[in-house]
Scaffold this motif. Structure first.
Motif, PDB file in Angstrom:
ATOM      1  N   VAL A  87       0.809  -1.218   0.000  1.00  0.00           N
ATOM      2  CA  VAL A  87       0.000   0.000   0.000  1.00  0.00           C
ATOM      3  C   VAL A  87       0.844   1.272   0.000  1.00  0.00           C
ATOM      4  O   VAL A  87       0.354   2.340  -0.375  1.00  0.00           O
ATOM      5  N   THR A  88       2.128   1.172   0.365  1.00  0.00           N
ATOM      6  CA  THR A  88       2.979   2.363   0.350  1.00  0.00           C
ATOM      7  C   THR A  88       3.977   2.368  -0.813  1.00  0.00           C
ATOM      8  O   THR A  88       4.616   3.393  -1.055  1.00  0.00           O
ATOM      9  N   VAL A  89       4.090   1.254  -1.536  1.00  0.00           N
ATOM     10  CA  VAL A  89       5.012   1.195  -2.684  1.00  0.00           C
ATOM     11  C   VAL A  89       4.276   1.427  -4.005  1.00  0.00           C
ATOM     12  O   VAL A  89       4.764   2.156  -4.877  1.00  0.00           O
ATOM     13  N   TYR A  90       3.082   0.827  -4.163  1.00  0.00           N
ATOM     14  CA  TYR A  90       2.339   1.012  -5.414  1.00  0.00           C
ATOM     15  C   TYR A  90       2.056   2.483  -5.740  1.00  0.00           C
ATOM     16  O   TYR A  90       1.992   2.840  -6.923  1.00  0.00           O
ATOM     17  N   PRO A  91       1.903   3.365  -4.733  1.00  0.00           N
ATOM     18  CA  PRO A  91       1.725   4.777  -5.077  1.00  0.00           C
ATOM     19  C   PRO A  91       2.865   5.355  -5.917  1.00  0.00           C
ATOM     20  O   PRO A  91       2.643   6.290  -6.687  1.00  0.00           O
ATOM     21  N   PHE A  92       4.073   4.810  -5.799  1.00  0.00           N
ATOM     22  CA  PHE A  92       5.170   5.295  -6.637  1.00  0.00           C
ATOM     23  C   PHE A  92       4.865   5.055  -8.117  1.00  0.00           C
ATOM     24  O   PHE A  92       5.141   5.900  -8.971  1.00  0.00           O
ATOM     25  N   TYR A  93       4.302   3.885  -8.424  1.00  0.00           N
ATOM     26  CA  TYR A  93       3.896   3.602  -9.803  1.00  0.00           C
ATOM     27  C   TYR A  93       2.709   4.474 -10.204  1.00  0.00           C
ATOM     28  O   TYR A  93       2.640   4.951 -11.339  1.00  0.00           O
ATOM     29  N   LEU A 153      13.733  -0.721  -5.598  1.00  0.00           N
ATOM     30  CA  LEU A 153      14.649   0.392  -5.895  1.00  0.00           C
ATOM     31  C   LEU A 153      15.739  -0.005  -6.888  1.00  0.00           C
ATOM     32  O   LEU A 153      16.544   0.835  -7.291  1.00  0.00           O
ATOM     33  N   LEU A 154      15.753  -1.262  -7.304  1.00  0.00           N
ATOM     34  CA  LEU A 154      16.686  -1.718  -8.336  1.00  0.00           C
ATOM     35  C   LEU A 154      16.050  -1.674  -9.731  1.00  0.00           C
ATOM     36  O   LEU A 154      16.555  -2.282 -10.668  1.00  0.00           O
ATOM     37  N   ARG A 155      14.947  -0.940  -9.867  1.00  0.00           N
ATOM     38  CA  ARG A 155      14.277  -0.824 -11.172  1.00  0.00           C
ATOM     39  C   ARG A 155      14.654   0.490 -11.839  1.00  0.00           C
ATOM     40  O   ARG A 155      14.997   1.455 -11.164  1.00  0.00           O
ATOM     41  N   ASP A 156      14.582   0.501 -13.154  1.00  0.00           N
ATOM     42  CA  ASP A 156      15.080   1.683 -13.870  1.00  0.00           C
ATOM     43  C   ASP A 156      14.146   2.879 -13.754  1.00  0.00           C
ATOM     44  O   ASP A 156      14.594   4.022 -13.775  1.00  0.00           O
ATOM     45  N   GLN A 157      12.834   2.627 -13.628  1.00  0.00           N
ATOM     46  CA  GLN A 157      11.845   3.711 -13.542  1.00  0.00           C
ATOM     47  C   GLN A 157      10.536   3.122 -13.033  1.00  0.00           C
ATOM     48  O   GLN A 157      10.443   1.918 -12.822  1.00  0.00           O
ATOM     49  N   PHE A 158       9.509   4.005 -12.849  1.00  0.00           N
ATOM     50  CA  PHE A 158       8.271   3.560 -12.208  1.00  0.00           C
ATOM     51  C   PHE A 158       7.016   3.968 -12.983  1.00  0.00           C
ATOM     52  O   PHE A 158       5.925   3.930 -12.423  1.00  0.00           O
ATOM     53  N   TYR A 159       7.168   4.329 -14.262  1.00  0.00           N
ATOM     54  CA  TYR A 159       5.976   4.684 -15.035  1.00  0.00           C
ATOM     55  C   TYR A 159       5.502   3.538 -15.926  1.00  0.00           C
ATOM     56  O   TYR A 159       4.438   3.620 -16.539  1.00  0.00           O
TER      57      TYR A 159
END
Length: 505
Positions: A170-176, A287-293
């Motif tokens: 619930v606190t990580v998906y908001p980044f996407y 945090l090892l991913r290139d981006q979040f869109y």
């Protein structure tokens, strides 16, 4: 697509039985334990098939459950059923796993390794939680305290993410959510409206599903407007926009070969054929991913299953897009080339139908089988697990496959090929920081606890930073509904407790 095939009937897998159970006990101690739910769901699947198949199961997959702990639950279930399957498996945590197990069972049948396969999952979280709160002892199989709990969330994330509270779904998906909507050129208000409309459609499907936990339609504004009963949890998600795991449910599917189904006298209009699918995943540390869109594994998986439908997502008559949080089906429907009018579910979604943790897609597969039996020609089941981490999709049809089921269904190489450079992560930073994404965390009373921004530093490294609840100006900047803060600049400083903080300039 044609109904003609040259594949031997004993190597054509087919779904023949589905079973679901929803348990709403009047007394807490009368609640069924997960093993009971698994067994009942399987017996219902056998009854649905109309043939005695459970005694012949050679492949049994049990989806990981978290509401109760057993030692070797798959073996306990096999004992209850009086079977000794050659493949008897209890899997790891992952919302995509029911689809993976159905797909793998179908491949086992296609290889001639087994004739009858079962996939099942269950949770009794509602009863377990109520019992714990009431101090009631449940008359269940004794809790296996010596069995280690599966690693989740925090175990795979960086210490700074854990410190800031951004290590749970619930606190990580908001980044996407924030990054993708900014990438699509939406204002936060437009993104919220899309979420409300989409989630209202999930609730409509749940209202029509006899197995749903919440059986009523919610209007878009009801979903997106915070109230005492629909509290903000992590911006932009209210309670009615997140998965609801407090349910008691079991779901099961039985697969066999076409030859076996016909020999057993199973009606032709009950048969649903798996045509193929695909899988890929991301690193567990988000945090090892290139981006979040966008998600490269999601894109690769969905493009692969579109190829099975002639390269056009609109060819699917029925779809189930995994729905733990709105960003997932929003990204998926765009990759599939589907419009804002998409009908994203045959089941009802993890908020409204209910989220028996890793098992939701078993229920979705049951709902899809019903829909295909009712006349949908081609169905898509897309499951996802972790933090946009693990992805698996499966195509099912009223007609048998024209080619033997592909055995290598990973599209990991395609996903990895599209991945760009991953920025180095730092825990100490200063100077100017540019917002890559963000969220704001709320307490149960509705007050802001703190904001969290994911930043790129001047030398293009990545960090996480806190916005204290007292910094009203920066929080107002983050929560502006008419202009995304993604891409905006601010100043990074190190707080006395060694955590980076950020304020808008």
């Amino acid at each position: 697509m044609t109904d003609k095939t040259n594949i031997p009937e004993d190597l054509i897998p087919v779904i023949v039985g589905i079973g679901e159970i929803v348990d709403r006990p009047k007394e807490i101690t009368a609640g069924l334990e997960p093993l009971d739910l698994l067994e009942q769901a399987l017996r219902r699947a056998e009854a649905d098939a109309g043939a005695r198949l459970l005694g012949e199961v050679q492949s049994l997959d049990v989806v990981n459950f978290l509401s109760w702990r057993y030692r070797d639950p798959e073996k306990l279930l096999a004992q209850r059923l009086g079977i000794t399957p050659a493949h008897c498996y209890y899997g790891p945590v992952g919302g995509e796993s029911p689809i993976r197990y159905i797909h793998e069972a179908a491949k086992r049948i296609a290889r001639g390794e087994c004739t009858v396969a079962a996939v099942c999952g269950a949770e009794a979280q509602s009863t377990a939680t109520k019992a714990e709160r009431a101090g009631a002892k449940l008359p269940w199989t004794p809790f296996a305290h010596d069995v280690e709990e599966p690693k989740r969330g925090a175990a795979f994330q960086k210490p700074l993410a854990v410190t800031l509270g951004v290590f749970r779904p619930v606190t990580v998906y908001p980044f996407y959510e924030a990054a993708s909507s900014a990438h699509w050129g939406q204002t936060p208000r437009e993104a919220m409206a899309e979420s409300g409309t989409l989630w209202s459609r999930y609730s409509e499907a749940a209202a029509q599903n006899p197995n749903a936990w919440l059986k009523r339609r919610y209007a878009p504004d009801e979903i997106t407007t915070p109230t005492a009963d629909n509290r903000l949890i992590a911006w932009p998600y209210n309670k009615l926009m997140v998965a609801n795991p407090s349910v008691n449910m079991g779901g099961a599917l039985l697969l066999t070969s076409l030859a076996k189904a016909r020999a057993a006298g199973i009606a032709e209009d009950k048969l649903v054929y798996p045509l193929g699918g695909a899988s890929a995943e991301e690193p567990r540390d988000y945090l090892l991913r290139d981006q979040f869109y966008e998600s490269h594994p999601q894109n690769a998986v969905l493009k692969a299953v579109m190829d099975l439908a002639g390269g056009d997502g609109r060819k699917f008559d029925a779809i189930e897009l995994y729905s733990c949080f709105p960003c997932v089906p929003k990204m998926a429907r765009r990759t599939l080339g589907l419009g804002a009018d998409v009908q994203p579910t045959v089941t009802g979604g993890l908020t409204f139908f209910g989220a028996p943790l890793n098992t939701y897609m078993a229920h979705a597969a049951c709902a899809m089988v019903r829909r295909v039996r009712e006349g949908a020609r081609l169905g898509l089941l897309y499951g996802q697990g972790g933090f946009v981490t693990k992805h698996h999709a499966l195509v099912v049809s009223t007609a048998p496959p024209r080619e033997a089921l592909a055995q290598d269904t990973s599209v990991q190489a395609e996903a990895d090929r599209n991945k760009r450079a991953v920025p180095e992560f730092v825990t100490e930073a200063g100077g100017t920081g540019k917002v890559e994404s963000f969220t704001v965390l709320y307490g149960r009373g509705g007050d802001v606890e703190h904001g969290v921004v994911m930043l790129r530093t001047q030398d293009d490294r990545r960090t996480l930073a806190r916005i204290p609840a007292s910094d009203r100006a920066t929080l107002a900047h983050l929560l502006n509904m008419d202009r995304t803060p993604v891409g905006s600049l601010g100043e990074i400083t190190m707080a006395a407790d060694g955590v980076p903080e950020w304020r808008v300039v």
